[in-house]
Design a protein around this motif. Structure first.
Motif, PDB file in Angstrom:
ATOM      1  N   ASN A 182      45.007  35.733  33.287  1.00 27.37           N
ATOM      2  CA  ASN A 182      43.664  36.449  32.820  1.00 27.37           C
ATOM      3  C   ASN A 182      42.372  35.673  33.522  1.00 27.37           C
ATOM      4  O   ASN A 182      41.826  35.020  32.555  1.00 27.37           O
ATOM      5  CB  ASN A 182      43.791  36.668  31.328  1.00 27.37           C
ATOM      6  N   CYS A 183      41.896  35.926  34.600  1.00 24.95           N
ATOM      7  CA  CYS A 183      41.078  35.286  35.291  1.00 24.95           C
ATOM      8  C   CYS A 183      39.758  35.595  34.640  1.00 24.95           C
ATOM      9  O   CYS A 183      39.223  36.711  34.804  1.00 24.95           O
ATOM     10  CB  CYS A 183      41.134  35.402  36.716  1.00 24.95           C
ATOM     11  N   TRP A 184      39.153  34.403  34.066  1.00 22.36           N
ATOM     12  CA  TRP A 184      37.619  34.497  33.494  1.00 22.36           C
ATOM     13  C   TRP A 184      36.912  33.420  34.216  1.00 22.36           C
ATOM     14  O   TRP A 184      37.498  32.212  33.934  1.00 22.36           O
ATOM     15  CB  TRP A 184      37.410  34.579  32.020  1.00 22.36           C
ATOM     16  N   PRO A 185      35.872  33.449  34.804  1.00 23.41           N
ATOM     17  CA  PRO A 185      35.170  34.754  35.136  1.00 23.41           C
ATOM     18  C   PRO A 185      35.621  35.182  36.448  1.00 23.41           C
ATOM     19  O   PRO A 185      36.890  34.687  36.908  1.00 23.41           O
ATOM     20  CB  PRO A 185      33.885  34.036  35.487  1.00 23.41           C
ATOM     21  N   LYS A 186      35.250  36.423  36.799  1.00 29.60           N
ATOM     22  CA  LYS A 186      35.722  37.002  38.242  1.00 29.60           C
ATOM     23  C   LYS A 186      34.615  36.755  39.189  1.00 29.60           C
ATOM     24  O   LYS A 186      33.334  36.898  38.877  1.00 29.60           O
ATOM     25  CB  LYS A 186      35.772  38.638  37.903  1.00 29.60           C
ATOM     26  N   PRO A 187      34.826  36.771  40.492  1.00 31.81           N
ATOM     27  CA  PRO A 187      33.765  36.659  41.501  1.00 31.81           C
ATOM     28  C   PRO A 187      32.803  37.846  41.476  1.00 31.81           C
ATOM     29  O   PRO A 187      33.321  38.795  41.249  1.00 31.81           O
ATOM     30  CB  PRO A 187      34.633  36.572  42.979  1.00 31.81           C
ATOM     31  N   ILE A 188      31.516  37.419  41.975  1.00 30.63           N
ATOM     32  CA  ILE A 188      30.571  38.475  42.184  1.00 30.63           C
ATOM     33  C   ILE A 188      31.048  39.508  43.407  1.00 30.63           C
ATOM     34  O   ILE A 188      31.112  40.634  43.238  1.00 30.63           O
ATOM     35  CB  ILE A 188      29.189  38.030  42.219  1.00 30.63           C
ATOM     36  N   GLN A 189      31.389  39.010  44.515  1.00 31.14           N
ATOM     37  CA  GLN A 189      32.005  39.430  45.583  1.00 31.14           C
ATOM     38  C   GLN A 189      33.084  40.330  45.546  1.00 31.14           C
ATOM     39  O   GLN A 189      34.055  39.593  45.057  1.00 31.14           O
ATOM     40  CB  GLN A 189      31.796  38.628  46.859  1.00 31.14           C
ATOM     41  N   LYS A 190      33.220  41.460  45.956  1.00 28.01           N
ATOM     42  CA  LYS A 190      34.139  42.319  45.774  1.00 28.01           C
ATOM     43  C   LYS A 190      34.414  42.928  47.020  1.00 28.01           C
ATOM     44  O   LYS A 190      33.878  43.446  48.071  1.00 28.01           O
ATOM     45  CB  LYS A 190      33.886  43.595  44.859  1.00 28.01           C
TER      46      LYS A 190
END
Length: 421
Positions: A182-190
Motif C-alpha cells: 500500500n504505497c504511501w505516498p504516490k508519485p506526482i507524475q502519472k
C-alpha cells in the motif's frame, strides 16, 4: 531539444599516488582506512554545491547514482543526496540513475522513496532502475549473480504495481512475499516518473527497455568512439522490434573538460582525468564479471567483451594524449568540445547527455570553470540537434505547473493576507 544533465559520481579525491600499485581494487575490498569522515564533510557539501550550481547555469537535469564499498563514488544512497537537492533547487530534473532494485528486499522501499522525491520536488524526478554492477549487487550486497536479473524483474513488477494500484494488494513473488502492499505516498507524475535503465551493453537490458518503452542509458567511460558499436546494436534492436527511432530513447555519459584553449585544458585537467582512470577505475577484474552475471545471449553477442578487452589494454598506462585522441574524454576549447560533442550526439543518436564535468580529484574551482564555459559557450549550440523530435517529451519529467518555492512561502502568505504585512 537535447537534454543536458550535470552528473556527479562523487569520487573520493584522496586516493594515494601509489594506490594502483598497493591496492588491488577501488571497489569491494578497498581499505576503509583510506576514507576520512572529517574530510568527507567538505567533499559531500562541495559536490552538492556543484550540482546546485549546474541548475543555476541552466542544465536541464542534475544527476546522482548508487554505489557501495568503493572510492569510485561515495554515494551509497543517492536518494539522500537527491532529497537535499529537491529542497535547494526548483527547476532542474532530479535524475537519480538510479536505485539498484535487485538488492532491495523488499523493493517497495524504492517505490516509497522515489515517490517521496517526486512529491517533494514537485514532479521533477527521473527514476533510474539499474540492474547494478556486480561489485555492488553481487559482492557488496551478496546477491547471487545468476539470480540478479530474475530478482530485478520481480522488483520492477512490485514497484510498478505499487505505484499503479489504488487499493492495498498482496504480492506473492519468488523473492518478495508481502501480505500488504500500500504505497504511501504516490508519485506526482502519472502513470509514473520517466524510467531510465542504465546499462553496459547487455542485450536483455535493451529488450527490457523496449518492452516497457524506457530510456536506455549507456554509462561507459570508454568514450563515444568505442560506444558507437554498442549503441548501433541497440538501434538495430529498436528497428527490429518495430519501435520509432526517437533519440530520446537513449542517453550517454561523457567526461567533458572545457578551457579557453586545448592547451589550457591539458594544463588544468590532465592530472585529474588520469587520477580517475588510473585510480577510480582500478577494479579487480573478477569483481567486474563473476560467473552468471552476464547472460548467454550477451556473451554470444561478443561486442561488450571485445570492448572491455580493448579498453583494459589501454587503462593501465593511459596518457592525456590517449584519453583525448581515443575519445575517452572530450576536452579542449569550447569550439573543440562543441565539434566533438556534436559528432558524439549525432553519431550515437542520443537525446540526453550525462555530462561528467567533475572528474577524479578535480578541485571545485576547476569544476566550476569548466562547467560555466560549457553552459555558456557549448551547450547553447547543441540544443537543437533533433528539430524533428523537439516535441517528444516521453522520456523527461513533467513537473507541476504551480509548485511551492520554499523560500517564497512567507512572502506569498503576506501577499494573500494570511500573514499581516
Amino acid at each position: 531539444m537535447v537534454n543536458f544533465v550535470f552528473f556527479n559520481l562523487m569520487p573520493w579525491p584522496y586516493l594515494p599516488d601509489d594506490f594502483r600499485e598497493k591496492h588491488r581494487s577501488v571497489w569491494v575490498d578497498i581499505d576503509s582506512k583510506l576514507f576520512d569522515p572529517v574530510k568527507a564533510n567538505a567533499v559531500y557539501h562541495t559536490y552538492m554545491d556543484q550540482l546546485e550550481f549546474a541548475e543555476e547555469l541552466g542544465f536541464d537535469g542534475i544527476g546522482v547514482n548508487e554505489h557501495h564499498q568503493n572510492g569510485y563514488g561515495i554515494m551509497p544512497s543517492p536518494n539522500i543526496i537527491a532529497a537535499g537537492l529537491a529542497r535547494r533547487t526548483s527547476k532542474a530534473a532530479l535524475c537519480v540513475i538510479g536505485n539498484s532494485i535487485a538488492l532491495y528486499n523488499p523493493a517497495i522501499r524504492v517505490a516509497e522513496e522515489f515517490a517521496m522525491l517526486d512529491v517533494i520536488s514537485g514532479g521533477r524526478l527521473v527514476a533510474g532502475f539499474p540492474v547494478g554492477t556486480s561489485m555492488d549487487t553481487n559482492y557488496a550486497y551478496g546477491q547471487i549473480p545468476a539470480l540478479t536479473r530474475d530478482k530485478y524483474a520481480e522488483a520492477h513488477e512490485l514497484i510498478m504495481r505499487a505505484w499503479a494500484e489504488d487499493e492495498p494488494f498482496a504480492f506473492d513473488g519468488k523473492y518478495n512475499q508481502l501480505r500488504w502492499v500500500n504505497c504511501w505516498p504516490k508519485p506526482i507524475q502519472k502513470p509514473h516518473p520517466p524510467i531510465y535503465i542504465p546499462g553496459g551493453g547487455s542485450i536483455e537490458t535493451w529488450d527490457f527497455c523496449l518492452d516497457h518503452d524506457y530510456n536506455y542509458s549507456y554509462l561507459s567511460f570508454y568514450g563515444y568512439v568505442r560506444g558507437k558499436s554498442l549503441l548501433e546494436g541497440y538501434w538495430d534492436r529498436v528497428a527490429k522490434r518495430g519501435k520509432d527511432d526517437s533519440p530520446y530513447r537513449a542517453a550517454f555519459a561523457q567526461i567533458i573538460c572545457v578551457a579557453d584553449t586545448d592547451a589550457e585544458a591539458e594544463e588544468l585537467y590532465a592530472e585529474h582525468c588520469l587520477y580517475f582512470f588510473n585510480r577510480c577505475l582500478h577494479v579487480f577484474p573478477p569483481f567486474a564479471d563473476p560467473p552468471g552475471y552476464r547472460t548467454v545471449n550477451t556473451i554470444k553477442y561478443g561486442a561488450l567483451s571485445q570492448l572491455r578487452l580493448e579498453a583494459q589494454k589501454l587503462m593501465a598506462n593511459l596518457t592525456w594524449k590517449q584519453l583525448v585522441d581515443e575519445r575517452f574524454i572530450i576536452a579542449g576549447s569550447p569550439e573543440t568540445v562543441r565539434q566533438q560533442l556534436e559528432e558524439c550526439i549525432k553519431g550515437l543518436r542520443i537525446g540526453h547527455l550525462f555530462c561528467l564535468l567533475h572528474t577524479g580529484n578535480m578541485p571545485d574551482w576547476k569544476t566550476r570553470y569548466s562547467t560555466k564555459l560549457f553552459a555558456e559557450k557549448v551547450m547553447p549550440h547543441l540544443r537543437n540537434l533533433w528539430p524533428e523530435w523537439k516535441d517528444d517529451d516521453r522520456w523527461w519529467c513533467h513537473p507541476m505547473e504551480s509548485r511551492l518555492q520554499p523560500e517564497l512561502g512567507v512572502e506569498n502568505a503576506r501577499k494573500d493576507g494570511r500573514i499581516p504585512l
